[in-house]
Write a protein that holds these residues in place. Structure first.
Motif, PDB file in Angstrom:
ATOM      1  N   SER A  55       3.173  -5.506  -4.972  1.00  0.00           N
ATOM      2  CA  SER A  55       2.865  -4.781  -3.736  1.00  0.00           C
ATOM      3  C   SER A  55       3.575  -5.447  -2.558  1.00  0.00           C
ATOM      4  O   SER A  55       3.778  -6.662  -2.529  1.00  0.00           O
ATOM      5  N   ARG A  56       3.929  -4.642  -1.574  1.00  0.00           N
ATOM      6  CA  ARG A  56       4.622  -5.141  -0.391  1.00  0.00           C
ATOM      7  C   ARG A  56       3.726  -6.052   0.431  1.00  0.00           C
ATOM      8  O   ARG A  56       4.192  -7.050   1.004  1.00  0.00           O
ATOM      9  N   ALA A  62       8.352  -5.433  -5.927  1.00  0.00           N
ATOM     10  CA  ALA A  62       7.532  -4.815  -4.880  1.00  0.00           C
ATOM     11  C   ALA A  62       6.537  -3.822  -5.463  1.00  0.00           C
ATOM     12  O   ALA A  62       5.473  -3.592  -4.882  1.00  0.00           O
ATOM     13  N   ARG A  63       6.859  -3.246  -6.598  1.00  0.00           N
ATOM     14  CA  ARG A  63       5.947  -2.303  -7.241  1.00  0.00           C
ATOM     15  C   ARG A  63       4.904  -3.040  -8.077  1.00  0.00           C
ATOM     16  O   ARG A  63       3.761  -2.591  -8.184  1.00  0.00           O
ATOM     17  N   LEU A 103       3.752  -9.538  -1.119  1.00  0.00           N
ATOM     18  CA  LEU A 103       5.005 -10.242  -0.857  1.00  0.00           C
ATOM     19  C   LEU A 103       5.097 -10.697   0.593  1.00  0.00           C
ATOM     20  O   LEU A 103       5.534 -11.819   0.882  1.00  0.00           O
ATOM     21  N   TYR A 104       4.692  -9.823   1.512  1.00  0.00           N
ATOM     22  CA  TYR A 104       4.755 -10.141   2.941  1.00  0.00           C
ATOM     23  C   TYR A 104       3.861 -11.337   3.269  1.00  0.00           C
ATOM     24  O   TYR A 104       4.258 -12.240   4.015  1.00  0.00           O
ATOM     25  N   LEU A 135      13.126  -5.220  -0.647  1.00  0.00           N
ATOM     26  CA  LEU A 135      12.579  -5.335  -2.000  1.00  0.00           C
ATOM     27  C   LEU A 135      11.852  -4.056  -2.392  1.00  0.00           C
ATOM     28  O   LEU A 135      11.913  -3.627  -3.550  1.00  0.00           O
ATOM     29  N   GLY A 136      11.169  -3.445  -1.416  1.00  0.00           N
ATOM     30  CA  GLY A 136      10.512  -2.173  -1.682  1.00  0.00           C
ATOM     31  C   GLY A 136      11.510  -1.072  -1.965  1.00  0.00           C
ATOM     32  O   GLY A 136      11.315  -0.259  -2.887  1.00  0.00           O
ATOM     33  N   SER A 166      13.123  -1.463  -5.407  1.00  0.00           N
ATOM     34  CA  SER A 166      12.269  -1.119  -6.539  1.00  0.00           C
ATOM     35  C   SER A 166      12.319   0.369  -6.858  1.00  0.00           C
ATOM     36  O   SER A 166      12.011   0.781  -7.979  1.00  0.00           O
ATOM     37  N   VAL A 180      11.068  -7.830   2.719  1.00  0.00           N
ATOM     38  CA  VAL A 180      10.097  -7.088   1.915  1.00  0.00           C
ATOM     39  C   VAL A 180      10.434  -5.596   1.896  1.00  0.00           C
ATOM     40  O   VAL A 180      10.291  -4.928   0.868  1.00  0.00           O
TER      41      VAL A 180
END
Length: 243
Positions: A114-115, A110-111, A118-119, A202-203, A206, A199
């Protein structure tokens, strides 16, 4: 016991990424424990069969309000223990043979991605029989990862059209929308909500200490502000009689 899902490869190959696809804004569910808990279950059931998260221990999920017994009963595979990191049994060589690429570790995906990426990515799969897995992705063209969430979203195809750019006169192959072929278990709104939860997790994974870091940052700034005030007054008192 977590349900094993189909293998997935969230391949990272910038040469195939579609840079001109606008990214959708990912809902901010980082403070919603119910969302993070649901995202953790989705991650274990649909991603962890192929992707590892070597920087995360199962026991850390207790920070999300999931008890150790719930972790043991619902989120652990047979040979895993609560104190273990989220590793996978699949060997990298086997994964490369099956999918053409080794599945990356998702601890900090996610880092790095980026979210929002991924979304959008997880909601952009479509059926493509020309691909080895039978799937392609609008955000990541020729991706090696099959659509592991297809039962939830259903099967759809992508429509493309050839147009002529008015400025350059060149022929352009553009995306013109999706066509639902087989309905999924979830409606479009519910599927998007599930992806948002995944997501969000996942964020969180991270950087699990992000909330604590931000809180400490506020206190540190307040302390420095107070310290600066006293230092300023002390400096004024020291120099007031010196000319």
């Amino acid at each position: 016991m977590a349900a094993l899902a189909l293998g997935c490869v969230l391949a990272v190959a910038p040469a195939h990424a579609q840079e001109n696809i606008p990214l959708d804004r990912a809902p901010d569910n980082g403070e919603n424990l119910a969302s993070l808990q649901h995202g953790a279950r989705l991650f274990v059931n649909y991603c962890l069969s192929c992707h590892s998260a070597n920087l995360m221990r199962y026991s850390r999920l207790q920070d999300l309000g999931i008890t150790q017994k719930q972790i043991e009963d619902n989120l652990l595979f047979t040979t895993d223990k609560v104190g273990n990191t989220m590793t996978i049994a699949m060997r990298p060589d086997d994964a490369k043979t099956w999918f053409g690429v080794t599945p990356p570790d998702l601890s900090v995906i996610a880092r790095s991605r980026s979210r929002d990426w991924l979304y959008t990515y997880l909601r952009s799969f479509y059926r493509d029989d020309s691909r080895p897995t039978g799937w392609n992705n609008l955000v990541f063209d020729n991706v090696s990862m099959p659509h592991v969430l297809w039962q939830l979203q259903g099967i759809r195809t992508a429509k493309f059209e050839d147009t002529v750019d008015e400025r350059t006169g060149e022929k352009v192959h553009r995306f013109a929308g999706y066509q639902q072929v087989v309905p999924g278990q979830l409606s479009r709104v519910d599927y998007d909500a599930d992806v948002a939860d995944l997501v969000a997790y996942l964020g969180w994974m991270s950087e699990p200490t992000q909330k604590t870091r931000r809180q400490l940052g506020v206190w540190v700034l307040l302390f420095l502000g107070v310290l600066s005030f006293f230092a300023w007054r002390l400096n004024a008192a020291y120099w007031k009689d010196i000319k």
